[in-house]
Write a protein that holds these residues in place. Structure first.
Motif, PDB file in Angstrom:
ATOM      1  N   PRO A 292      42.383   6.569  11.865  1.00  0.00           N
ATOM      2  CA  PRO A 292      43.562   6.413  12.287  1.00  0.00           C
ATOM      3  C   PRO A 292      44.632   5.833  11.209  1.00  0.00           C
ATOM      4  O   PRO A 292      45.728   6.313  11.147  1.00  0.00           O
ATOM      5  CB  PRO A 292      43.342   5.081  13.256  1.00  0.00           C
ATOM      6  N   ALA A 293      44.218   4.839  10.281  1.00  0.00           N
ATOM      7  CA  ALA A 293      45.067   4.720   9.058  1.00  0.00           C
ATOM      8  C   ALA A 293      45.350   5.858   8.055  1.00  0.00           C
ATOM      9  O   ALA A 293      46.463   6.011   7.850  1.00  0.00           O
ATOM     10  CB  ALA A 293      44.410   3.746   8.109  1.00  0.00           C
ATOM     11  N   ASP A 294      44.361   7.172   7.903  1.00  0.00           N
ATOM     12  CA  ASP A 294      44.840   8.160   7.416  1.00  0.00           C
ATOM     13  C   ASP A 294      45.579   9.162   8.189  1.00  0.00           C
ATOM     14  O   ASP A 294      46.459   9.646   7.433  1.00  0.00           O
ATOM     15  CB  ASP A 294      43.334   8.898   6.927  1.00  0.00           C
ATOM     16  N   ALA A 295      45.588   9.139   9.240  1.00  0.00           N
ATOM     17  CA  ALA A 295      46.432   9.768  10.217  1.00  0.00           C
ATOM     18  C   ALA A 295      47.737   9.247   9.811  1.00  0.00           C
ATOM     19  O   ALA A 295      48.808  10.129   9.907  1.00  0.00           O
ATOM     20  CB  ALA A 295      45.899   9.621  11.473  1.00  0.00           C
TER      21      ALA A 295
ATOM     22  N   MET B 121      49.973  19.656   0.087  1.00  0.00           N
ATOM     23  CA  MET B 121      49.604  18.402   0.593  1.00  0.00           C
ATOM     24  C   MET B 121      48.495  18.786   1.735  1.00  0.00           C
ATOM     25  O   MET B 121      47.522  17.891   1.799  1.00  0.00           O
ATOM     26  CB  MET B 121      50.826  17.896   1.221  1.00  0.00           C
ATOM     27  N   LEU B 122      48.554  19.689   2.480  1.00  0.00           N
ATOM     28  CA  LEU B 122      47.591  19.944   3.450  1.00  0.00           C
ATOM     29  C   LEU B 122      46.146  20.443   2.621  1.00  0.00           C
ATOM     30  O   LEU B 122      45.153  19.854   3.288  1.00  0.00           O
ATOM     31  CB  LEU B 122      48.076  21.245   4.289  1.00  0.00           C
ATOM     32  N   ASP B 123      46.015  20.840   1.539  1.00  0.00           N
ATOM     33  CA  ASP B 123      44.958  20.838   1.071  1.00  0.00           C
ATOM     34  C   ASP B 123      44.123  19.823   0.634  1.00  0.00           C
ATOM     35  O   ASP B 123      43.072  19.693   0.914  1.00  0.00           O
ATOM     36  CB  ASP B 123      45.131  21.773  -0.547  1.00  0.00           C
ATOM     37  N   GLY B 124      45.083  18.669   0.419  1.00  0.00           N
ATOM     38  CA  GLY B 124      44.412  17.436  -0.018  1.00  0.00           C
ATOM     39  C   GLY B 124      43.937  16.461   1.424  1.00  0.00           C
ATOM     40  O   GLY B 124      43.028  16.283   1.235  1.00  0.00           O
ATOM     41  N   MET B 125      44.646  17.025   2.289  1.00  0.00           N
ATOM     42  CA  MET B 125      44.118  16.299   3.836  1.00  0.00           C
ATOM     43  C   MET B 125      42.596  17.072   4.056  1.00  0.00           C
ATOM     44  O   MET B 125      41.840  16.652   4.504  1.00  0.00           O
ATOM     45  CB  MET B 125      45.278  16.708   4.747  1.00  0.00           C
ATOM     46  N   ARG B 126      42.833  18.569   3.842  1.00  0.00           N
ATOM     47  CA  ARG B 126      41.685  19.207   4.402  1.00  0.00           C
ATOM     48  C   ARG B 126      40.369  18.878   3.470  1.00  0.00           C
ATOM     49  O   ARG B 126      39.227  18.623   3.812  1.00  0.00           O
ATOM     50  CB  ARG B 126      41.679  20.770   3.924  1.00  0.00           C
ATOM     51  N   ALA B 127      40.502  18.532   2.027  1.00  0.00           N
ATOM     52  CA  ALA B 127      39.741  17.994   1.311  1.00  0.00           C
ATOM     53  C   ALA B 127      39.333  16.505   1.509  1.00  0.00           C
ATOM     54  O   ALA B 127      38.074  16.244   1.574  1.00  0.00           O
ATOM     55  CB  ALA B 127      40.213  18.057  -0.237  1.00  0.00           C
ATOM     56  N   GLN B 128      40.041  15.641   2.006  1.00  0.00           N
ATOM     57  CA  GLN B 128      39.769  14.425   2.469  1.00  0.00           C
ATOM     58  C   GLN B 128      38.968  14.514   3.737  1.00  0.00           C
ATOM     59  O   GLN B 128      37.920  13.859   3.587  1.00  0.00           O
ATOM     60  CB  GLN B 128      40.890  13.625   2.757  1.00  0.00           C
TER      61      GLN B 128
ATOM     62  N   HIS C  43      35.028  13.374   4.077  1.00  0.00           N
ATOM     63  CA  HIS C  43      34.518  12.298   5.145  1.00  0.00           C
ATOM     64  C   HIS C  43      33.532  13.106   5.924  1.00  0.00           C
ATOM     65  O   HIS C  43      32.647  12.135   6.337  1.00  0.00           O
ATOM     66  CB  HIS C  43      36.024  11.981   5.951  1.00  0.00           C
ATOM     67  N   GLU C  44      33.660  14.122   6.445  1.00  0.00           N
ATOM     68  CA  GLU C  44      32.453  14.788   7.308  1.00  0.00           C
ATOM     69  C   GLU C  44      31.291  14.985   6.553  1.00  0.00           C
ATOM     70  O   GLU C  44      30.313  14.691   7.197  1.00  0.00           O
ATOM     71  CB  GLU C  44      33.037  16.152   7.628  1.00  0.00           C
ATOM     72  N   GLU C  45      31.268  15.274   5.142  1.00  0.00           N
ATOM     73  CA  GLU C  45      29.998  15.381   4.435  1.00  0.00           C
ATOM     74  C   GLU C  45      29.352  14.104   4.284  1.00  0.00           C
ATOM     75  O   GLU C  45      28.170  13.725   4.460  1.00  0.00           O
ATOM     76  CB  GLU C  45      30.301  15.709   2.883  1.00  0.00           C
ATOM     77  N   SER C  46      30.159  12.888   4.149  1.00  0.00           N
ATOM     78  CA  SER C  46      29.822  11.559   4.017  1.00  0.00           C
ATOM     79  C   SER C  46      29.387  11.124   5.597  1.00  0.00           C
ATOM     80  O   SER C  46      28.084  10.288   5.552  1.00  0.00           O
ATOM     81  CB  SER C  46      30.987  10.530   3.485  1.00  0.00           C
ATOM     82  N   ALA C  47      29.722  11.454   6.567  1.00  0.00           N
ATOM     83  CA  ALA C  47      29.292  11.065   7.803  1.00  0.00           C
ATOM     84  C   ALA C  47      27.844  11.767   8.128  1.00  0.00           C
ATOM     85  O   ALA C  47      27.010  11.363   8.594  1.00  0.00           O
ATOM     86  CB  ALA C  47      30.246  11.300   8.681  1.00  0.00           C
ATOM     87  N   ALA C  48      27.816  12.828   7.587  1.00  0.00           N
ATOM     88  CA  ALA C  48      26.529  13.558   7.873  1.00  0.00           C
ATOM     89  C   ALA C  48      25.369  13.091   7.027  1.00  0.00           C
ATOM     90  O   ALA C  48      24.300  13.276   7.470  1.00  0.00           O
ATOM     91  CB  ALA C  48      26.857  15.186   7.427  1.00  0.00           C
TER      92      ALA C  48
END
Length: 221
Positions: A128-131, A192-199, A203-208
């Motif tokens: 939520p904070a990142d959104a 800017m969207l590239d940065g969001m995609r990378a983030q 996050h998904e890799e870390s969660a996995a």
């Protein structure tokens, strides 16, 4: 007959186009409406409150809505890019549109639309904070870009000088193409969207792998 809020906002928007943000005062607006300035306080507590509502009204009049959710099968980044392009067009519709947007705070009526926008990003996997940060920073990018765009349009009779390729080979080679406003806006938006995609990917890799995506300072990746 009681003065209706929409009448005030519509008149204020017309005055904005005629005299600009600096020329739009409560006294001038009241005179245009044929009332005394205190009559406006039934609807707005002060000029800034008027401008906050006017920013929302201007977006609505330009057909810009922050609460539009993605179409079926539409990716979050494609949807978000479309919203930012629409926001830019909306600001360009009115004189000082970027200044009006940059200085406003969301009014109560806008919160449901903002919540829907944020929910799309949260459902895509953002915290939520990142959104919230992403929407704010993208909004700053759009308003800042349009501000420069609108100010630049005031210098149309002052064209950029021709550059000598022998002296400035890089500027001469890429200058004209790089300064195209639509191309420049899209370049900034996509980076800017590239940065969001990378983030999101991090996050998904870390969660996995179970690391949770936390950075050394305790914030999330």
């Amino acid at each position: 007959m009681a003065l209706e809020r929409e009448t005030v906002l519509r008149t204020a928007l017309r005055l904005l186009d005629e005299v600009g943000l600096d020329g739009l005062s409560l006294r001038r607006l009241a005179k245009e409406l044929g009332v005394q300035a205190p009559a406006l306080y039934w609807h707005f507590t002060n000029k800034q409150d008027l401008l906050d509502h006017l920013a929302v009204f201007a977006r609505q009049e330009a057909g810009v809505s922050l609460g539009v959710t993605p179409e079926a099968g539409q990716a979050w980044d494609e949807w978000l890019a479309g919203g930012m392009r629409m926001m830019r067009r909306g600001m360009l519709t009115h004189r000082d549109g970027a200044r009006l947007a940059a200085g406003n705070r969301p009014v109560r009526e806008a919160w449901p639309d903002i919540e829907r926008t944020l929910s799309v990003l949260v459902e895509a996997g953002f915290e939520p904070a990142d959104a919230i940060r992403a929407v704010l920073v993208l909004g700053h990018f759009v308003s800042g870009f349009v501000l420069d765009e609108q100010r630049g349009s005031e210098r149309e009779d002052d064209p950029m000088p021709a550059l000598d390729p022998a002296e400035f080979p890089i500027l001469a080679a890429g200058g004209a193409a790089a300064l195209d406003q639509d191309t420049l806006f899209e370049y900034g938006l996509q980076r800017m969207l590239d940065g969001m995609r990378a983030q999101l990917a991090t996050h998904e890799e870390s969660a996995a792998d179970g690391s949770g995506g936390e950075l050394p300072d305790g914030t999330r990746a």
